[in-house]
Design an enzyme around this catalytic site. Structure first.
Site, PDB file in Angstrom:
ATOM      1  N   TRP A 100       0.829  -1.209   0.000  1.00 14.22           N
ATOM      2  CA  TRP A 100       0.000   0.000   0.000  1.00 14.22           C
ATOM      3  C   TRP A 100       0.861   1.254   0.000  1.00 14.22           C
ATOM      4  O   TRP A 100       0.500   2.269  -0.621  1.00 14.22           O
ATOM      5  CB  TRP A 100      -0.978  -0.025   1.170  1.00 14.22           C
ATOM      6  N   ASP A 175      -0.903   6.649   6.570  1.00 15.56           N
ATOM      7  CA  ASP A 175      -2.011   5.762   6.248  1.00 15.56           C
ATOM      8  C   ASP A 175      -2.116   4.792   7.426  1.00 15.56           C
ATOM      9  O   ASP A 175      -1.262   3.932   7.615  1.00 15.56           O
ATOM     10  CB  ASP A 175      -1.723   5.012   4.942  1.00 15.56           C
ATOM     11  N   LYS A 199     -11.710  -1.925   8.569  1.00 16.31           N
ATOM     12  CA  LYS A 199     -10.913  -2.867   9.348  1.00 16.31           C
ATOM     13  C   LYS A 199     -11.233  -2.755  10.842  1.00 16.31           C
ATOM     14  O   LYS A 199     -11.593  -3.733  11.476  1.00 16.31           O
ATOM     15  CB  LYS A 199      -9.427  -2.653   9.071  1.00 16.31           C
TER      16      LYS A 199
END
Length: 363
Positions: A100, A175, A199
């Site tokens: 990511w 992030d 999540k």
């Protein structure tokens, strides 16, 4: 059969949250309407989004000089919003410690061909398939840069950054999608934090952005939807927000507060993940691809058996017994147990029993 959902996202939600949402589904707060039917301009929803923000501020100890936004487009849209709003005419550094982080950097490079800014790869562990968090040389950082971008938890590879790098005063942008609210971070150590909700916060469709006020852009962006200042000043209501997702997030925040907050959650998460890490460590059958124990994620734990054939057999047998979504990401293989906040401790204990049995039968 008990089902345990090890999915990396959308992930398991707390059962009390789902039960409360179910009870209120047809009639929210005596309105005669479901939350999904409420106008985002109504008093009922105004109370929901304000309560959600207040709860998140309390849980994360977010100072008053930070704006909190509930946006759309997933964390991936932030890969573009960040440089658009913060980096025009400046340098922006990227630490690539996982897939990511690589996507965030790649998107910045793509954007730099049309927007004047300079994305710089500060550190990477790609050469060793992201098996560790790379060392960061702060001497390479220009103190006038816009930001240093990190990913606090690498969902796919199972690594995490707990001790933040020295950046010479340059704001850290993070992030935090897969370990927000799972471990304690000091918000004032960051200029901006963003996280997809699917999540630890709620269903897919909500993205949390927490940004220090002095970093809000002064110049209008090419799109109002991508403009932090416009979104912040509109209180996340510039357009119709993901109302039901924000409502579920509020319920999750309430559940977490009742549990004891982030510090208590971190204790629980470290104990849960520690059970699995300890078992893998003492085994000569299972191994972890994470090189350094200090880099271990408490949220995502990848592991492998001695062969790909055994990995496939493990996944098949585990799935049949109710251990769902335990197959590792296609780029890594093996297995991955995602132990987010709502994942029960008993699920780890039951997984360990299966792992012991599988090892005995296939060693």
């Amino acid at each position: 059969m008990t089902i345990y959902n090890f999915s990396a996202g959308p992930a398991v939600l707390p059962k009390p949250v789902l039960e409360k949402a179910q009870a209120e589904f047809l009639d929210y707060n005596h309105s005669g309407m479901s939350v999904m039917e409420l106008s985002h301009r109504s008093k009922e929803f105004d109370d929901i989004i304000k309560d959600a923000e207040k709860l998140l501020r309390d849980l994360m100890a977010i100072p008053d000089n930070y704006k909190v936004m509930f946006l759309q487009g997933g964390a991936s849209t932030q890969f573009s919003m960040l440089p658009l709003n913060l980096a025009k005419g400046r340098k922006a550094y990227y630490v690539v410690a996982g897939s990511w982080g690589k996507k965030a950097y790649t998107e910045a490079v793509k954007l730099s061909k049309t927007i004047p800014f300079e994305p710089i790869l500060l550190a990477s562990s790609e050469e060793t398939t992201y098996d560790h968090i790379p060392d960061i040389d702060s001497a390479k950082i220009d103190k006038d840069a816009a930001y240093v971008h990190i990913t606090t938890n690498n969902t796919i590879e199972g690594t995490a950054i707990y001790d933040l790098p020295e950046t010479k005063g340059v704001p850290i942008v993070a992030d935090m999608s897969s370990n927000i609210l799972a471990v304690r971070y000091n918000i004032e150590d960051f200029g901006l934090i963003y996280a997809g909700a699917q999540k630890n916060i709620g269903p897919a469709g909500v993205t949390i952005v927490i940004v220090r006020e002095d970093l809000l852009n002064d110049e209008p962006m090419l799109s109002s939807m991508l403009d932090y200042r416009i979104q912040a000043e509109a209180g996340s209501l510039y357009n119709t927000p993901p109302t039901y997702g924000i409502y579920i997030a509020k319920l999750v925040f309430e559940w977490l507060k009742e549990l004891g907050g982030v510090d208590e959650m971190e204790k629980i998460n470290r104990e849960k993940s520690g059970l699995l890490y300890d078992f893998i460590e003492q085994s000569d059958f299972y191994t972890s691809p994470v090189k350094n124990s200090k880099d271990r994620s408490v949220a995502n734990i990848p592991f492998v058996t001695p062969s790909k054939d055994l990995d496939a057999k493990f996944v098949k047998e585990a799935d049949a017994l109710g251990f769902k979504n335990i197959k590792g990401h296609r780029s890594v293989g093996g297995m991955r147990a995602s132990l987010y906040n709502a994942f029960p401790r008993q699920g780890v204990l039951d997984l360990l029993e299966f792992m012991k049995k599988f090892e005995e039968e296939n060693k």
